[in-house]
Enzyme design. Structure first.
Site, short mmCIF file in Angstrom:
data_model
loop_
_atom_site.label_atom_id
_atom_site.label_comp_id
_atom_site.label_asym_id
_atom_site.label_seq_id
_atom_site.Cartn_x
_atom_site.Cartn_y
_atom_site.Cartn_z
N ASP A 53 0.93 5.24 1.69
CA ASP A 53 0.30 5.99 2.79
C ASP A 53 -0.71 7.03 2.31
OD1 ASP A 53 1.79 4.43 4.40
OD2 ASP A 53 3.06 6.01 5.19
N HIS B 9 4.83 0.09 0.08
CA HIS B 9 5.53 -0.79 1.02
C HIS B 9 4.57 -1.77 1.66
CE1 HIS B 9 4.12 2.83 3.17
NE2 HIS B 9 3.82 1.98 4.15
N HIS C 224 0.84 -1.19 0.00
CA HIS C 224 0.00 0.00 0.00
C HIS C 224 0.88 1.24 0.00
CE1 HIS C 224 0.96 -0.77 4.23
NE2 HIS C 224 0.95 0.54 4.34
N ARG D 206 5.72 -8.39 17.52
CA ARG D 206 6.40 -7.20 16.98
C ARG D 206 5.71 -5.94 17.49
NH1 ARG D 206 5.77 -3.68 12.44
NH2 ARG D 206 7.55 -3.54 10.99
#
Length: 304
Positions: free
Chosen positions: A218, A274, A216, A284
């Site tokens: 931003d 990204h 996608h 994470r």
């Protein structure tokens, strides 16, 4: 461009009473698909030394120590950038990484902040987020207001003044770095929403919103973004497997392995598509902090 973010985020479950009555916060669910803010990268000693060499190598390994000058890679800017905010919008685009802005102990303190909230609620799949602006937190397959959830348990103030102070100090360091590296006019850059903690695990997705690994951009999700930053709170390969950050632009593919205290900053346009790899083991943690040049989309410091 019209903003794709609804302006009613402040209504994020203000009328919560019992947990059973927690409403869905529809405008926020897109964040899970766009962990866009999940990484970041942009500048190095400022544009005089931008390295435009094309490579597809690992840009930053989890066991690297990136010095004060950082790592920089330039990419061609999105031609749709407009000179609407001269002195603030990027005129050169790219990715910057440093390990010198945030200490290991500060990252640990931010994880403790996140876990305070995540102990109250979590997503039904492998992704859980807490929006520091609206107080929206993953609640099964929906979102709830973390302040109300805390009050239900007798907690009047979720985060201490010292914890908020630490977050603000770190945010200001990152903001200053963006301003310096891009040579922006002082005072033009603003914090914007959504600013959020993320927690990712190998738990299978329960809804499409748990699938954070899709490529996608931003600005496709939040077109008021100009600069995206990500602070990693723990380390790939040591605390979890998978979860690397990958830039997917043609001829400029790079991989970044998260490391505790590592900061990435990148321009938010279509020059930087990204995604995040699936986490296959462990958990994470990261915090996404985006910035805008548009004063109408500035947000205040959190009050949780």
């Amino acid at each position: 461009m019209k903003s794709k973010v609804k302006k009613d985020d402040k209504k994020t479950a203000e009328k919560l009473g019992k947990k059973e009555d927690v409403p869905v916060i529809n405008s926020f669910t897109r964040i899970l698909i766009s962990f866009t803010i999940a990484g970041v990268a942009i500048v190095y000693r400022m544009f005089p030394v931008w390295n435009s060499k094309i490579d597809r190598n690992l840009l930053a390994a989890w066991n690297d120590t990136i010095g004060t000058e950082g790592i920089i890679r330039e990419v061609p800017c999105d031609p749709l950038y407009r000179a609407t905010f001269t002195g603030c919008e990027p005129v050169r685009c790219g990715r910057y990484i440093t390990d010198r802005l945030v200490s290991s102990s500060e990252a640990d303190s931010l994880i403790k902040m996140a876990e305070k909230a995540f102990s109250l609620s979590s997503g039904s799949g492998g992704a859980t987020i807490l929006d520091l602006h609206s107080g929206a937190i993953s609640y099964g397959s929906r979102f709830a207001n973390v302040k109300q959830l805390a009050k239900d348990k007798g907690i009047e103030q979720l985060f201490s003044k010292d914890e908020i102070k630490l977050y603000v100090e770190i945010k200001n360091r990152i903001k200053k770095t963006v301003e310096q590296k891009w040579r922006l006019e002082k005072g033009r850059l603003k914090l914007t929403k959504p600013t959020f903690f993320s927690k990712m695990s190998s738990k299978p997705p329960a809804t499409i919103h748990d699938e954070y690994w899709h490529v996608h951009t931003d600005t496709d999700q939040y077109d008021m973004f100009h600069y995206t930053s990500l602070l990693y709170l723990n380390t790939h390969n040591a605390d979890y497997k998978g979860g690397r950050f990958l830039f997917d632009s043609p001829n400029h593919n790079h991989t970044v392995e998260p490391k505790k205290g590592r900061v990435m900053i990148f321009t938010s346009g279509t020059e930087n598509p990204h995604h995040v790899e699936k986490v296959t083991a462990g958990t994470r943690y990261a915090i996404t902090i985006p910035f805008t040049c548009h004063p109408d989309y500035a947000i205040p410091e959190p009050n949780l």
